[in-house]
Design a protein around this motif. Structure first.
Motif, PDB file in Angstrom:
ATOM      1  N   ARG A 160       3.055   5.912  -2.979  1.00  0.00           N
ATOM      2  CA  ARG A 160       4.363   6.577  -3.838  1.00  0.00           C
ATOM      3  C   ARG A 160       4.079   6.759  -5.320  1.00  0.00           C
ATOM      4  O   ARG A 160       4.520   7.654  -5.980  1.00  0.00           O
ATOM      5  CB  ARG A 160       5.712   5.639  -3.602  1.00  0.00           C
ATOM      6  CG  ARG A 160       6.938   6.240  -3.859  1.00  0.00           C
ATOM      7  CD  ARG A 160       7.980   5.398  -4.083  1.00  0.00           C
ATOM      8  NE  ARG A 160       7.757   4.391  -4.831  1.00  0.00           N
ATOM      9  CZ  ARG A 160       7.924   4.403  -6.290  1.00  0.00           C
ATOM     10  NH1 ARG A 160       8.442   5.887  -6.817  1.00  0.00           N
ATOM     11  NH2 ARG A 160       7.920   3.610  -7.111  1.00  0.00           N
ATOM     12  N   VAL A 161       3.638   5.503  -5.640  1.00  0.00           N
ATOM     13  CA  VAL A 161       3.397   5.632  -7.383  1.00  0.00           C
ATOM     14  C   VAL A 161       2.476   6.738  -7.852  1.00  0.00           C
ATOM     15  O   VAL A 161       2.589   7.095  -8.813  1.00  0.00           O
ATOM     16  CB  VAL A 161       2.958   4.258  -7.723  1.00  0.00           C
ATOM     17  CG1 VAL A 161       2.392   4.322  -9.168  1.00  0.00           C
ATOM     18  CG2 VAL A 161       4.025   3.154  -7.745  1.00  0.00           C
ATOM     19  N   ALA A 162       1.335   6.884  -6.846  1.00  0.00           N
ATOM     20  CA  ALA A 162       0.516   7.803  -6.881  1.00  0.00           C
ATOM     21  C   ALA A 162       1.061   9.256  -7.163  1.00  0.00           C
ATOM     22  O   ALA A 162       0.728  10.061  -7.881  1.00  0.00           O
ATOM     23  CB  ALA A 162      -0.848   7.619  -6.095  1.00  0.00           C
ATOM     24  N   ARG A 163       1.819   9.425  -6.285  1.00  0.00           N
ATOM     25  CA  ARG A 163       2.421  10.707  -5.835  1.00  0.00           C
ATOM     26  C   ARG A 163       3.465  10.919  -6.964  1.00  0.00           C
ATOM     27  O   ARG A 163       3.524  12.279  -7.702  1.00  0.00           O
ATOM     28  CB  ARG A 163       3.293  10.884  -4.737  1.00  0.00           C
ATOM     29  CG  ARG A 163       2.005  10.698  -3.518  1.00  0.00           C
ATOM     30  CD  ARG A 163       2.755  11.229  -2.111  1.00  0.00           C
ATOM     31  NE  ARG A 163       4.147  10.672  -2.060  1.00  0.00           N
ATOM     32  CZ  ARG A 163       4.312   9.585  -1.306  1.00  0.00           C
ATOM     33  NH1 ARG A 163       3.131   8.708  -0.752  1.00  0.00           N
ATOM     34  NH2 ARG A 163       5.561   8.921  -0.919  1.00  0.00           N
ATOM     35  N   GLU A 164       4.261   9.724  -7.626  1.00  0.00           N
ATOM     36  CA  GLU A 164       5.278  10.266  -8.441  1.00  0.00           C
ATOM     37  C   GLU A 164       5.408   9.346  -9.941  1.00  0.00           C
ATOM     38  O   GLU A 164       6.218   9.974 -10.692  1.00  0.00           O
ATOM     39  CB  GLU A 164       6.578   9.548  -7.848  1.00  0.00           C
ATOM     40  CG  GLU A 164       6.966  10.319  -6.235  1.00  0.00           C
ATOM     41  CD  GLU A 164       8.096   9.453  -5.687  1.00  0.00           C
ATOM     42  OE1 GLU A 164       8.831   8.718  -6.310  1.00  0.00           O
ATOM     43  OE2 GLU A 164       8.157   9.660  -4.246  1.00  0.00           O
ATOM     44  N   GLU A 165       4.624   8.841 -10.051  1.00  0.00           N
ATOM     45  CA  GLU A 165       4.763   8.034 -11.614  1.00  0.00           C
ATOM     46  C   GLU A 165       3.726   7.880 -12.370  1.00  0.00           C
ATOM     47  O   GLU A 165       3.705   7.923 -13.481  1.00  0.00           O
ATOM     48  CB  GLU A 165       5.145   6.445 -11.077  1.00  0.00           C
ATOM     49  CG  GLU A 165       6.551   6.547 -10.619  1.00  0.00           C
ATOM     50  CD  GLU A 165       6.777   5.078 -10.393  1.00  0.00           C
ATOM     51  OE1 GLU A 165       6.458   4.188 -11.207  1.00  0.00           O
ATOM     52  OE2 GLU A 165       8.069   4.696  -9.976  1.00  0.00           O
ATOM     53  N   VAL A 166       2.266   7.813 -11.773  1.00  0.00           N
ATOM     54  CA  VAL A 166       1.090   7.745 -12.704  1.00  0.00           C
ATOM     55  C   VAL A 166       0.871   9.074 -13.318  1.00  0.00           C
ATOM     56  O   VAL A 166       1.315  10.281 -13.056  1.00  0.00           O
ATOM     57  CB  VAL A 166      -0.182   7.193 -11.829  1.00  0.00           C
ATOM     58  CG1 VAL A 166      -0.126   6.100 -11.024  1.00  0.00           C
ATOM     59  CG2 VAL A 166      -0.760   8.398 -10.819  1.00  0.00           C
ATOM     60  N   THR A 167       0.219   8.881 -14.503  1.00  0.00           N
ATOM     61  CA  THR A 167      -0.398   9.935 -15.352  1.00  0.00           C
ATOM     62  C   THR A 167      -1.043  11.018 -14.565  1.00  0.00           C
ATOM     63  O   THR A 167      -2.106  10.583 -13.863  1.00  0.00           O
ATOM     64  CB  THR A 167      -0.950   9.563 -16.591  1.00  0.00           C
ATOM     65  OG1 THR A 167      -1.353  10.666 -17.322  1.00  0.00           O
ATOM     66  CG2 THR A 167      -2.232   8.776 -16.318  1.00  0.00           C
ATOM     67  N   ALA A 216       1.006  -1.136  -0.011  1.00  0.00           N
ATOM     68  CA  ALA A 216      -0.058   0.173  -0.019  1.00  0.00           C
ATOM     69  C   ALA A 216       0.944   1.321   0.025  1.00  0.00           C
ATOM     70  O   ALA A 216       0.486   2.407  -0.616  1.00  0.00           O
ATOM     71  CB  ALA A 216      -1.023  -0.110   1.190  1.00  0.00           C
ATOM     72  N   GLU A 217       1.848   1.167   0.715  1.00  0.00           N
ATOM     73  CA  GLU A 217       2.857   2.294   0.904  1.00  0.00           C
ATOM     74  C   GLU A 217       3.656   2.600  -0.572  1.00  0.00           C
ATOM     75  O   GLU A 217       3.635   3.774  -1.263  1.00  0.00           O
ATOM     76  CB  GLU A 217       3.929   2.069   1.852  1.00  0.00           C
ATOM     77  CG  GLU A 217       4.918   3.232   2.165  1.00  0.00           C
ATOM     78  CD  GLU A 217       6.000   3.174   3.166  1.00  0.00           C
ATOM     79  OE1 GLU A 217       6.449   4.407   3.667  1.00  0.00           O
ATOM     80  OE2 GLU A 217       5.911   1.918   3.546  1.00  0.00           O
ATOM     81  N   GLU A 218       3.794   1.490  -1.461  1.00  0.00           N
ATOM     82  CA  GLU A 218       4.224   1.768  -2.672  1.00  0.00           C
ATOM     83  C   GLU A 218       3.325   2.185  -3.793  1.00  0.00           C
ATOM     84  O   GLU A 218       3.515   3.190  -4.447  1.00  0.00           O
ATOM     85  CB  GLU A 218       4.870   0.350  -3.236  1.00  0.00           C
ATOM     86  CG  GLU A 218       5.359   0.127  -4.965  1.00  0.00           C
ATOM     87  CD  GLU A 218       6.416   0.866  -5.100  1.00  0.00           C
ATOM     88  OE1 GLU A 218       6.484   1.098  -6.212  1.00  0.00           O
ATOM     89  OE2 GLU A 218       6.882   1.630  -4.090  1.00  0.00           O
ATOM     90  N   GLN A 219       1.954   1.822  -3.499  1.00  0.00           N
ATOM     91  CA  GLN A 219       0.915   2.223  -4.448  1.00  0.00           C
ATOM     92  C   GLN A 219       0.857   3.725  -3.934  1.00  0.00           C
ATOM     93  O   GLN A 219       0.582   4.504  -5.024  1.00  0.00           O
ATOM     94  CB  GLN A 219      -0.258   1.633  -3.960  1.00  0.00           C
ATOM     95  CG  GLN A 219      -0.510   0.351  -4.360  1.00  0.00           C
ATOM     96  CD  GLN A 219      -1.621  -0.460  -3.698  1.00  0.00           C
ATOM     97  OE1 GLN A 219      -2.032  -0.209  -2.816  1.00  0.00           O
ATOM     98  NE2 GLN A 219      -2.237  -1.429  -4.670  1.00  0.00           N
TER      99      GLN A 219
END
Length: 298
Positions: A181-188, A176-179
């Motif tokens: 992080r991805v939301a903040r830094e990687e997804v469009t 969940a923490e990785e999710q």
């Protein structure tokens, strides 16, 4: 000696090719003569093709636009599967949905595709809502797992089962923490937030937006299809949903001087980070006007 007819056919072929090229170049010039919007996108919205750098003789490059639609508010189980996917389902207001004039369900939803328009939003409220959902999911999971840990201790589980449960909770929390992080830094951050067959309907929506984020909204052509859920045979109320199949332009040509700035990482061990200035012209067609690696000077 060649026949006169052959010369005429050759001349006609040359004129046709030159005419087609002139028409294309003329449209490009007309499109770029007026800039209606300019967005600063990054590797989050512009993805390199998988084969980039793998074919030595291929120096051509196109960046693919990555976009999504506003997320449903998922429960914990659904979020686990949806957090990285790009959605295409879009719920519309009745006037926008009616503008497509979809036929009856007897025609099948697959064959009911229409040319229309969509409203793009970059780094706006839809993305902020998504970030909020990611944070809420992470916080809710933390609270649930903490409550589970207390309950298991009170239940007096044997040490082996307690260790297994603790390990499972730790893995869930890390995921969940990785999710988040991805939301903040990687997804469009590029969202399709509205669609209609009549462009004027979207112009009205666009006119209601003001402030600094208004310049991050623009209307572009797209192919729209009736959602498969509309024709489901159930008693639930039908949502006016569509499937945004594709934008009219979903990839951008990268000129050789820009492409040479992108390092070639054939092993895909590192994320290539960059910023790109993308302009939309008179016909709502985009092109790349600048590209720099993140942290470098233009």
């Amino acid at each position: 000696m060649s026949k006169p007819g052959a010369k005429k056919r050759l001349l006609l072929a040359v004129i046709t090719v030159l005419g087609a090229n002139a028409f294309i170049l003329g449209n490009v010039w007309l499109n770029r003569s007026v800039v209606i919007a300019e967005l600063t996108l990054s590797e989050r919205e512009l993805s390199l093709p998988y084969h980039w750098g793998r074919v030595k003789d291929d120096s051509s490059l196109r960046l693919n636009l990555a976009w999504t639609t506003p997320w449903f508010t998922p429960n914990e189980d659904k979020w686990h599967y949806l957090y990285r996917q790009q959605q295409r389902i879009l719920t519309l207001q009745p006037p926008q949905f009616a503008s497509f004039r979809f036929g009856s369900c007897t025609e099948g939803y697959q064959r009911q595709q229409r040319s229309g328009w969509v409203l793009l939003e970059f780094n706006g409220q839809s993305y902020q809502d998504y970030l909020k959902q990611a944070e809420q999911y992470y916080s809710a999971l933390q609270q649930r797992l903490a409550a589970e840990a207390v309950a298991e201790l009170n239940a007096g589980l044997v040490q082996d089962r307690l260790r297994e449960a603790t390990k499972r909770r730790q893995e869930q929390l890390e995921h969940a923490e990785e999710q988040w992080r991805v939301a903040r830094e990687e997804v469009t951050r590029l969202f399709v937030i509205d669609a209609a067959a009549d462009r004027n309907l979207l112009q009205q929506t666009l006119a209601n937006h003001s402030g600094p984020k208004a310049s991050q909204l623009l209307i572009v052509p797209a192919d729209i299809q009736l959602s498969y859920t509309w024709c489901q045979n159930d008693k639930a109320a039908k949502q006016p949903e569509v499937l945004v199949n594709r934008l009219a332009v979903e990839s951008l040509y990268v000129a050789k001087p820009y492409a040479q700035r992108l390092p070639i990482d054939t092993d895909r061990q590192q994320k290539i980070r960059f910023q790109a200035q993308v302009r939309y012209g008179r016909f709502a067609e985009p092109w790349l006007s600048a590209l720099t690696l993140s942290g470098t000077e233009p």
